[in-house]
Motif scaffolding. Structure first.
Motif, mmCIF file in Angstrom:
data_model
loop_
_atom_site.group_PDB
_atom_site.id
_atom_site.type_symbol
_atom_site.label_atom_id
_atom_site.label_comp_id
_atom_site.label_asym_id
_atom_site.label_seq_id
_atom_site.Cartn_x
_atom_site.Cartn_y
_atom_site.Cartn_z
ATOM 1 N N ARG A 205 0.819 -1.216 0.000
ATOM 2 C CA ARG A 205 0.000 0.000 0.000
ATOM 3 C C ARG A 205 0.853 1.265 0.000
ATOM 4 O O ARG A 205 0.587 2.199 -0.763
ATOM 5 C CB ARG A 205 -0.921 -0.011 1.217
ATOM 6 N N TYR A 206 1.890 1.314 0.841
ATOM 7 C CA TYR A 206 2.690 2.531 0.989
ATOM 8 C C TYR A 206 3.996 2.495 0.209
ATOM 9 O O TYR A 206 4.678 3.514 0.146
ATOM 10 C CB TYR A 206 2.991 2.759 2.477
ATOM 11 N N LYS A 207 4.382 1.324 -0.346
ATOM 12 C CA LYS A 207 5.600 1.216 -1.151
ATOM 13 C C LYS A 207 6.820 1.710 -0.365
ATOM 14 O O LYS A 207 7.491 2.672 -0.748
ATOM 15 C CB LYS A 207 5.451 1.975 -2.464
ATOM 16 N N VAL A 208 7.113 1.024 0.725
ATOM 17 C CA VAL A 208 8.202 1.417 1.617
ATOM 18 C C VAL A 208 9.503 0.709 1.256
ATOM 19 O O VAL A 208 10.563 1.343 1.203
ATOM 20 C CB VAL A 208 7.822 1.139 3.086
ATOM 21 N N SER A 209 9.456 -0.577 0.993
ATOM 22 C CA SER A 209 10.679 -1.316 0.686
ATOM 23 C C SER A 209 11.219 -0.900 -0.681
ATOM 24 O O SER A 209 10.505 -0.334 -1.516
ATOM 25 C CB SER A 209 10.416 -2.820 0.724
ATOM 26 N N ILE A 210 12.492 -1.208 -0.915
ATOM 27 C CA ILE A 210 13.124 -0.799 -2.171
ATOM 28 C C ILE A 210 12.472 -1.459 -3.390
ATOM 29 O O ILE A 210 12.204 -0.780 -4.385
ATOM 30 C CB ILE A 210 14.637 -1.098 -2.114
ATOM 31 N N PRO A 211 12.197 -2.768 -3.392
ATOM 32 C CA PRO A 211 11.537 -3.343 -4.577
ATOM 33 C C PRO A 211 10.167 -2.723 -4.858
ATOM 34 O O PRO A 211 9.774 -2.614 -6.021
ATOM 35 C CB PRO A 211 11.418 -4.830 -4.220
ATOM 36 N N ARG A 212 9.430 -2.325 -3.795
ATOM 37 C CA ARG A 212 8.123 -1.696 -4.008
ATOM 38 C C ARG A 212 8.263 -0.264 -4.518
ATOM 39 O O ARG A 212 7.395 0.234 -5.233
ATOM 40 C CB ARG A 212 7.318 -1.699 -2.713
ATOM 41 N N ALA A 213 9.361 0.402 -4.145
ATOM 42 C CA ALA A 213 9.555 1.784 -4.582
ATOM 43 C C ALA A 213 9.903 1.879 -6.057
ATOM 44 O O ALA A 213 9.724 2.929 -6.668
ATOM 45 C CB ALA A 213 10.648 2.448 -3.743
ATOM 46 N N ILE A 214 10.412 0.792 -6.635
ATOM 47 C CA ILE A 214 10.751 0.765 -8.062
ATOM 48 C C ILE A 214 9.540 0.268 -8.841
ATOM 49 O O ILE A 214 8.974 -0.774 -8.518
ATOM 50 C CB ILE A 214 11.965 -0.141 -8.310
ATOM 51 N N ARG A 215 9.149 1.022 -9.855
ATOM 52 C CA ARG A 215 7.974 0.651 -10.650
ATOM 53 C C ARG A 215 8.427 0.191 -12.030
ATOM 54 O O ARG A 215 8.990 0.960 -12.801
ATOM 55 C CB ARG A 215 7.014 1.837 -10.767
ATOM 56 N N SER A 216 8.181 -1.073 -12.300
ATOM 57 C CA SER A 216 8.494 -1.649 -13.606
ATOM 58 C C SER A 216 7.234 -2.348 -14.110
ATOM 59 O O SER A 216 6.863 -3.418 -13.622
ATOM 60 C CB SER A 216 9.663 -2.643 -13.497
ATOM 61 N N VAL A 217 6.567 -1.709 -15.052
ATOM 62 C CA VAL A 217 5.258 -2.204 -15.508
ATOM 63 C C VAL A 217 5.402 -3.482 -16.304
ATOM 64 O O VAL A 217 4.728 -4.475 -16.051
ATOM 65 C CB VAL A 217 4.533 -1.121 -16.331
#
Length: 339
Positions: A205-217
């Motif tokens: 939900r909040y995109k805290v970890s590094i993999p979540r912070a990177i957006r690769s569609v």
């Protein structure tokens, strides 16, 4: 009824009474002893109503008049229920108290040692002290202890990640994947192990970890294991000090005060950096605090950067002139030494 209820409330009662099958009247139905309603009732009773013999004389037995406040055949219980519902709903604090108690919680009050970072010619990195306290209106709730997460992220931009392969003894670029958005700098500091502080659902939900912070569609269909490119990006930038995960680096005192330090490398990208502070309990986010940290070049560095990006022609001519002048000065010095 008119003496008890105000006019506005009486109209609401009438409307609710009609919905419930009962109509409230605005005035009582009782009439004076000689009024037309009692005389009409007496005439009806004299004609055909039942009578009673008392002392040899026939006396008319008067039928009871309708009850005050209700029509004939009305349902008093339905009207009373409507009145109770109206009074209960009209109380201003009926539903606000429970909602206020549910909304009462813990709130972050934080500060930074630097509100602005200046990149000069001698800039070799910096360090930010992030500190704060937890504001409460109630005692500390029982259960799991309070945990704190601090995340600092730099400007995000697209990144192309290429895979190199060895062909004919030479390393060449092969497959490539474009990552839609990746922060130029990202640091996460926690007061405990990351997976104990934040659940997977809250991280998504909040995109805290590094993999979540990177957006690769997505990636090209002909590339297998596209997630390996994102992992390679995280690995390369972690070695360069641009991506940091510091578990246990946040000091929390009495579940109220907290502090941590975030180190910034020398190769920072200019832009606005965001600092987020999360309060969590049992892996769930309780409150979030967010602020921005501007990172700018100053002095000669700023002037050269602005000239190169805003006036590239003038920057090119100036660079050419400086190169010619430096070459002429070098040749003049060598001629002087030889002579």
């Amino acid at each position: 009824m008119k003496r008890i209820l105000p006019g506005a409330v009486r109209r609401w009662c009438a409307a609710l009474g009609q919905l419930a099958g009962t109509r409230f009247r605005s005035r009582p139905e009782w009439t004076p002893s000689g009024g037309p309603e009692r005389r009409d009732c007496a005439r009806r009773c004299a004609k055909g109503a039942p009578s009673a013999e008392r002392g040899g004389r026939r006396q008319a037995v008067l039928a009871p008049l309708p009850r005050r406040g209700f029509d004939r055949g009305g349902r008093p219980l339905a009207g009373l229920l409507a009145l109770v519902l109206l009074v209960a709903g009209a109380q201003p604090g009926a539903g606000e108290g429970a909602a206020g108690e549910a909304a009462t919680g813990e709130e972050v009050v934080a500060g930074l040692s630097q509100n602005r970072i200046a990149i000069t010619a001698s800039f070799d990195g910096s360090e930010i002290l992030i500190f704060g306290a937890v504001k409460r209106e109630t005692p500390i709730p029982p259960g799991p202890p309070l945990q704190v997460i601090v995340a600092v992220a730099g400007p995000s931009e697209p990144v192309v990640v290429r895979r190199k392969e060895r062909r004919f003894g030479i390393w060449v670029n092969a497959a490539a994947v474009e990552v839609d958005s990746a922060p130029s700098f990202y640091a996460v500091a926690t007061s405990a192990p990351f997976h104990d502080v934040l659940s997977e659902v809250e991280d998504l939900r909040y995109k805290v970890s590094i993999p979540r912070a990177i957006r690769s569609v997505g990636a090209p269909m002909d590339i297998e294991h596209a997630e390996a490119f994102t992992e390679a990006l995280i690995r390369i930038r972690s070695k360069a000090g641009l991506y940091q995960v510091m578990e246990g680096a946040v000091e929390v005192s009495e579940q109220t005060l907290f502090r941590t330090r975030i180190g910034l490398p020398a190769n920072l990208t200019e832009g606005d950096y965001s600092a987020r502070i999360f309060l969590t309990r049992d892996g769930k986010v309780v409150d979030v605090f967010e602020t921005s940290i501007p990172v700018r070049k100053v002095g000669l560095e700023r002037w050269i950067f602005t000239l190169a990006h805003e006036r590239p022609l003038a920057y090119g001519l100036l660079s050419l002139a400086l190169a010619i002048l430096a070459g002429w000065l070098a040749s003049a010095v060598f001629r002087y030494i030889r002579s």
